[in-house]
Design a protein around this motif. Structure first.
Motif, PDB file in Angstrom:
ATOM      1  N   LEU B  40       5.480  52.933  -8.694  1.00  0.00           N
ATOM      2  CA  LEU B  40       4.440  52.518  -9.630  1.00  0.00           C
ATOM      3  C   LEU B  40       3.079  52.579  -8.935  1.00  0.00           C
ATOM      4  CD1 LEU B  40       6.147  49.307 -11.104  1.00  0.00           C
ATOM      5  CD2 LEU B  40       6.607  51.710 -11.614  1.00  0.00           C
ATOM      6  N   ASN B  41       2.120  53.177  -9.599  1.00  0.00           N
ATOM      7  CA  ASN B  41       0.786  53.281  -8.997  1.00  0.00           C
ATOM      8  C   ASN B  41       0.017  51.975  -9.159  1.00  0.00           C
ATOM      9  OD1 ASN B  41      -1.364  54.808  -7.781  1.00  0.00           O
ATOM     10  ND2 ASN B  41      -2.385  54.751  -9.771  1.00  0.00           N
ATOM     11  N   ILE B  42      -0.670  51.575  -8.109  1.00  0.00           N
ATOM     12  CA  ILE B  42      -1.656  50.498  -8.237  1.00  0.00           C
ATOM     13  C   ILE B  42      -2.953  50.921  -7.546  1.00  0.00           C
ATOM     14  CG2 ILE B  42       0.084  48.653  -8.262  1.00  0.00           C
ATOM     15  CD1 ILE B  42      -0.935  47.931  -5.387  1.00  0.00           C
ATOM     16  N   GLU B  43      -4.035  50.266  -7.918  1.00  0.00           N
ATOM     17  CA  GLU B  43      -5.309  50.473  -7.227  1.00  0.00           C
ATOM     18  C   GLU B  43      -5.886  49.116  -6.856  1.00  0.00           C
ATOM     19  OE1 GLU B  43      -7.055  54.687  -8.840  1.00  0.00           O
ATOM     20  OE2 GLU B  43      -8.041  52.836  -9.427  1.00  0.00           O
ATOM     21  N   THR B  44      -6.110  48.917  -5.596  1.00  0.00           N
ATOM     22  CA  THR B  44      -6.780  47.689  -5.173  1.00  0.00           C
ATOM     23  C   THR B  44      -8.250  48.026  -4.931  1.00  0.00           C
ATOM     24  OG1 THR B  44      -6.326  48.079  -2.837  1.00  0.00           O
ATOM     25  CG2 THR B  44      -4.654  46.871  -4.086  1.00  0.00           C
ATOM     26  N   PRO B  45      -9.118  47.022  -4.961  1.00  0.00           N
ATOM     27  CA  PRO B  45     -10.541  47.297  -4.739  1.00  0.00           C
ATOM     28  C   PRO B  45     -10.782  47.899  -3.345  1.00  0.00           C
ATOM     29  CG  PRO B  45     -10.226  45.073  -5.595  1.00  0.00           C
ATOM     30  CD  PRO B  45      -8.874  45.601  -5.254  1.00  0.00           C
ATOM     31  N   ILE B  46     -11.820  48.699  -3.242  1.00  0.00           N
ATOM     32  CA  ILE B  46     -12.190  49.257  -1.945  1.00  0.00           C
ATOM     33  C   ILE B  46     -12.848  48.185  -1.075  1.00  0.00           C
ATOM     34  CG2 ILE B  46     -13.906  50.838  -0.936  1.00  0.00           C
ATOM     35  CD1 ILE B  46     -12.929  52.908  -3.049  1.00  0.00           C
ATOM     36  N   ILE B  47     -13.484  47.227  -1.714  1.00  0.00           N
ATOM     37  CA  ILE B  47     -14.123  46.133  -0.973  1.00  0.00           C
ATOM     38  C   ILE B  47     -13.203  44.905  -0.984  1.00  0.00           C
ATOM     39  CG2 ILE B  47     -16.178  44.681  -0.771  1.00  0.00           C
ATOM     40  CD1 ILE B  47     -17.710  46.699  -2.429  1.00  0.00           C
ATOM     41  N   GLU B  48     -12.982  44.337   0.183  1.00  0.00           N
ATOM     42  CA  GLU B  48     -12.128  43.150   0.325  1.00  0.00           C
ATOM     43  C   GLU B  48     -12.864  42.091   1.153  1.00  0.00           C
ATOM     44  OE1 GLU B  48      -9.046  42.419  -0.703  1.00  0.00           O
ATOM     45  OE2 GLU B  48      -8.079  44.326  -1.265  1.00  0.00           O
ATOM     46  N   ARG B  49     -12.360  40.858   1.078  1.00  0.00           N
ATOM     47  CA  ARG B  49     -12.862  39.814   1.982  1.00  0.00           C
ATOM     48  C   ARG B  49     -12.554  40.194   3.424  1.00  0.00           C
ATOM     49  NH1 ARG B  49     -10.747  36.953  -2.141  1.00  0.00           N
ATOM     50  NH2 ARG B  49     -12.296  35.773  -3.327  1.00  0.00           N
ATOM     51  N   THR B  50     -13.514  39.979   4.280  1.00  0.00           N
ATOM     52  CA  THR B  50     -13.313  40.322   5.682  1.00  0.00           C
ATOM     53  C   THR B  50     -12.162  39.522   6.297  1.00  0.00           C
ATOM     54  OG1 THR B  50     -15.687  40.711   5.772  1.00  0.00           O
ATOM     55  CG2 THR B  50     -14.530  40.665   7.860  1.00  0.00           C
ATOM     56  N   ASP B  51     -11.999  38.270   5.896  1.00  0.00           N
ATOM     57  CA  ASP B  51     -10.930  37.478   6.527  1.00  0.00           C
ATOM     58  C   ASP B  51      -9.550  37.981   6.144  1.00  0.00           C
ATOM     59  OD1 ASP B  51     -10.988  36.564   3.945  1.00  0.00           O
ATOM     60  OD2 ASP B  51     -10.926  34.432   4.442  1.00  0.00           O
ATOM     61  N   ILE B  52      -9.439  38.610   4.954  1.00  0.00           N
ATOM     62  CA  ILE B  52      -8.175  39.244   4.572  1.00  0.00           C
ATOM     63  C   ILE B  52      -7.927  40.480   5.438  1.00  0.00           C
ATOM     64  CG2 ILE B  52      -7.102  40.648   2.743  1.00  0.00           C
ATOM     65  CD1 ILE B  52      -6.746  37.845   1.991  1.00  0.00           C
ATOM     66  N   LEU B  53      -8.944  41.295   5.563  1.00  0.00           N
ATOM     67  CA  LEU B  53      -8.773  42.552   6.306  1.00  0.00           C
ATOM     68  C   LEU B  53      -8.485  42.300   7.779  1.00  0.00           C
ATOM     69  CD1 LEU B  53     -11.550  44.820   4.754  1.00  0.00           C
ATOM     70  CD2 LEU B  53      -9.106  44.843   4.287  1.00  0.00           C
ATOM     71  N   LEU B  54      -9.102  41.252   8.324  1.00  0.00           N
ATOM     72  CA  LEU B  54      -8.990  41.048   9.765  1.00  0.00           C
ATOM     73  C   LEU B  54      -8.003  39.947  10.131  1.00  0.00           C
ATOM     74  CD1 LEU B  54     -12.698  41.496  10.886  1.00  0.00           C
ATOM     75  CD2 LEU B  54     -10.838  43.148  10.900  1.00  0.00           C
ATOM     76  N   ALA B  55      -7.195  39.508   9.135  1.00  0.00           N
ATOM     77  CA  ALA B  55      -6.254  38.425   9.420  1.00  0.00           C
ATOM     78  C   ALA B  55      -5.360  38.772  10.594  1.00  0.00           C
ATOM     79  CB  ALA B  55      -5.390  38.124   8.198  1.00  0.00           C
ATOM     80  N   LYS B  56      -5.005  40.038  10.680  1.00  0.00           N
ATOM     81  CA  LYS B  56      -4.158  40.394  11.815  1.00  0.00           C
ATOM     82  C   LYS B  56      -4.803  41.412  12.744  1.00  0.00           C
ATOM     83  CE  LYS B  56       0.298  41.664  13.461  1.00  0.00           C
ATOM     84  NZ  LYS B  56       1.483  42.464  13.260  1.00  0.00           N
ATOM     85  N   ALA B  57      -5.786  42.136  12.249  1.00  0.00           N
ATOM     86  CA  ALA B  57      -6.336  43.261  12.994  1.00  0.00           C
ATOM     87  C   ALA B  57      -6.810  42.831  14.379  1.00  0.00           C
ATOM     88  CB  ALA B  57      -7.469  43.901  12.221  1.00  0.00           C
ATOM     89  N   GLY B  58      -7.717  43.561  14.898  1.00  0.00           N
ATOM     90  CA  GLY B  58      -8.154  43.295  16.254  1.00  0.00           C
ATOM     91  C   GLY B  58      -8.297  44.621  16.941  1.00  0.00           C
ATOM     92  N   GLY B  59      -8.845  44.635  18.140  1.00  0.00           N
ATOM     93  CA  GLY B  59      -8.980  45.872  18.884  1.00  0.00           C
ATOM     94  C   GLY B  59      -9.820  46.876  18.120  1.00  0.00           C
TER      95      GLY B  59
END
Lengths: 430, 430
Positions: B40-59
């Protein structure tokens, strides 16, 4: 327990899969029609140089723009921002690649744009626009204006909406009319008043015109103008009645006549000339149009566009006249749902779900799936170890038919499709 | 004269219309296959909250992220950024909407992501990723790993590339192997060495392992492991030879066996188990896979993915195990063109261009266009007032056939299609 706020940012459309399937269908319909009309698809980057985006903008646009920056900034990077429409990137694209393009360049862009507007219901900060434009080099015959209108109209027809009406005007008619009345210096104010006339009582419109210093006679004439609508012959007659001599509006009228003649030849009949149509954007210079649902006028325009004498004047001295139109799909989709004008139940994303009873049936289940896929069907094979009832429950949410593949079916090679809406069954024809 | 720099920003793909048509065809092929496999296709927004994007990221991810800000900042707005992949937004989506989703949730996202990497040839800052994922609630059978692999492989097959090979491994096999050798504390370093082993001489790999303090015997065993590949039975035999006892790798082997069994049932045969496959991302926990062109191994992986035990652990305490794969289409398209592995001449965006000689022929030209469009053809009607030679010149750049509609054709209602490549003509069959 949630650890973070997982809602999408406000002003962003985020749909469930079954809703997305309906949205995608509408988007694909538009894309197909544009393609069938010979428009070439392009994609420009979502991020552009700020000086390109703001070469002409100002006012609200500048305030609403999303600026972009990298945490790890390299020295050479220019100021960057997210595009707020398709027109500015198209102008840049045409200038950059003009030696490689075939003019008239019939081009479509169906993609997301971004405006940081104040959040409110039905307004989106990230939204799809479905643009169709035709760009000439040095010149572009007026007949192309009709072509864009026909194409946008044909795209909207695929939505199966209630009766639509295309309202067409021409900026040169208004300019000529005001010049004949010696009102050119008040053109901008009067345009604004006409643009709002539909939303306020006639008395307010008259008062606003009087406030500009217009005599009663001039107020009468401007009001008579803005309420003029009909076929080409009808509006010409009416204008002659108001102005006496048509010299000042001759160029605009001649363009209107050509546009309607070509529309007739194309059998695009649901149009009316309507001098109340202005279109707010000041880059339109000739033909302007809007499309409405006749019985839902409160919705406002569902697609609009017009002719611009020079697409890229901020970027180059070369002249690229053009005409274009756009369907603002994200907002339109929102409104059509509010008015129950699209069938949200129609599009199950999946056609068949196949349930192999045990892994022994995988091979036959996959073969059946492959056969159905080869016929263009969407087929899910459920490999979960849940109870059959749970599987049917899931299937009912996303699919039209379910097919159980057990030992009996493998032996007989006969499969039964269960209609998940009616519960009826029928033998699957392959 | 140009007034501004109109080139796209560096690291952004911008194609000419005929190139875009090829790119779109590949993207549609992928989308069609995913759809046919029931995703099933979905589309999420291109812009997200930074805390969501970086919850695990790093480096690197954190350094490469594009931050977003509005010039007109409202008080309530959170820190925002552009998404750098589809996986983080998918995790947010699943948590947010889990009550409305049917699990296992087979989902696809085909859209642009953004990373502000250092600009270099073939690296893109804005790029399409074509993801297919299956998310379970609490649990998800291993058979789904095979389903994702088959689907990604079927999508790539539509590209008509030279022979592809899917290389499959399982992180639990590596973890179990290292644990059996008492090397668990060096697992991260050893994974990195295996991940690079293909690009360096064997001696370097041995030296790197020795530097970690491994005895010669252990270096031998780890090297024997990483060069192990073949069918399931072959790699099991080989592992038994290295380890003697298979208890430590039993779970990983059992998963590998199930994946290959389901792949066989699905008739996805071009795979090999290959313990050199690691996949850099540390969220993979079981199955990992890459796809290569056998005769162009220097290109590296053209599609990859794997199993993750918990998609959304940073956002919720609920458990959502999943498996997914992705085709990095923008980079792949760039590389396939470099290697001349896609036919760029194949896709003329337009099928027919019709030339009405004068406006008298418009009506018949439009009718002819409508008939051809009803058959699914893309048809441009050239309304320009240029010479016929100039019209043919333009047509040759974008279309397959041209049809002249003059007085004779209108009277006879017979039309001749001219093949713009060969110059040959034939009567148009309607």
């Amino acid at each position: 327990m949630k650890k973070l706020n997982t809602s999408p940012l406000s002003g962003m459309q985020e749909l469930l899969p079954t809703e997305q399937a309906v949205f995608d269908q509408l988007k694909n319909n538009i894309s197909d029609v544009y393609h069938h009309y010979g428009f070439l698809n392009i994609e420009t980057p979502i991020i552009e140089r700020t000086d390109i985006l703001l070469a002409k903008a100002g006012g609200d646009t500048e305030k609403q723009i999303y600026m972009v920056s990298k945490t790890d900034e390299s020295a050479d990077s220019a100021d960057q921002a997210l595009r707020f429409d398709h027109t500015v990137p198209l102008a840049r694209y045409v200038v950059e690649h003009n030696n490689d393009l075939a003019f008239p360049f019939q081009v479509t862009q169906i993609n997301r744009n971004f405006r940081g507007e104040r959040a409110q219901r039905g307004r989106f900060r990230e939204f799809y626009q479905c643009d169709a434009d035709i760009i000439g080099r040095e010149k572009l015959p007026i007949a192309y204006d009709a072509k864009v209108i026909s194409c946008i109209y044909a795209a909207l027809k695929t939505f199966n909406l209630p009766k639509m009406i295309i309202r067409i005007s021409n900026r040169k008619v208004l300019a000529g009319f005001l010049s004949a009345l010696n009102l050119t210096d008040k053109a901008s104010d009067i345009s604004g008043i006409i643009d709002h006339a539909e939303k306020v009582p006639a008395e307010k419109t008259r008062a606003a015109l009087a406030e500009l210093g217009l005599s009663n006679e001039l107020v009468d004439k401007v009001c008579a103008f803005m309420f003029t609508k009909g076929s080409y012959d009808e509006v010409e007659l009416r204008l002659r009645g108001i102005l006496g001599d048509l010299t000042a509006v001759a160029e605009g009228l001649s363009e209107l006549k050509e546009v309607t003649t070509v529309l007739e030849a194309e059998k695009t009949s649901n149009y009316i000339i309507d001098f109340m149509i202005i279109r707010g954007l000041d880059y339109y210079t000739g033909t302007v149009f809007e499309t409405m649902l006749e019985d839902y006028r409160e919705i406002g325009s569902i697609a609009s566009g017009g002719r611009y004498e020079n697409l890229a004047s901020n970027f180059t001295d070369q002249k690229f006249p053009g005409v274009g139109g756009s369907i603002g799909l994200t907002r339109l989709f929102f409104i059509l749902r509010e008015y129950n004008l699209i069938d949200m139940s129609s599009a199950n994303p999946v056609d068949y779900i196949i349930f192999p009873i045990t892994p022994n049936e995988y091979e036959d289940a996959f073969e059946l799936a492959a056969e159905l896929r080869a016929k263009g069907k969407s087929v899910d094979v459920d490999l979960s170890d849940r109870k059959l009832g749970d599987k049917f429950n899931r299937a009912g949410k996303i699919a039209d038919y379910a097919v159980v593949v057990g030992n009996d079916e493998v032996i007989s090679q006969k499969y039964t499709a269960k209609d998940l809406k009616t519960g009826g069954t029928s033998e699957l024809q392959l």
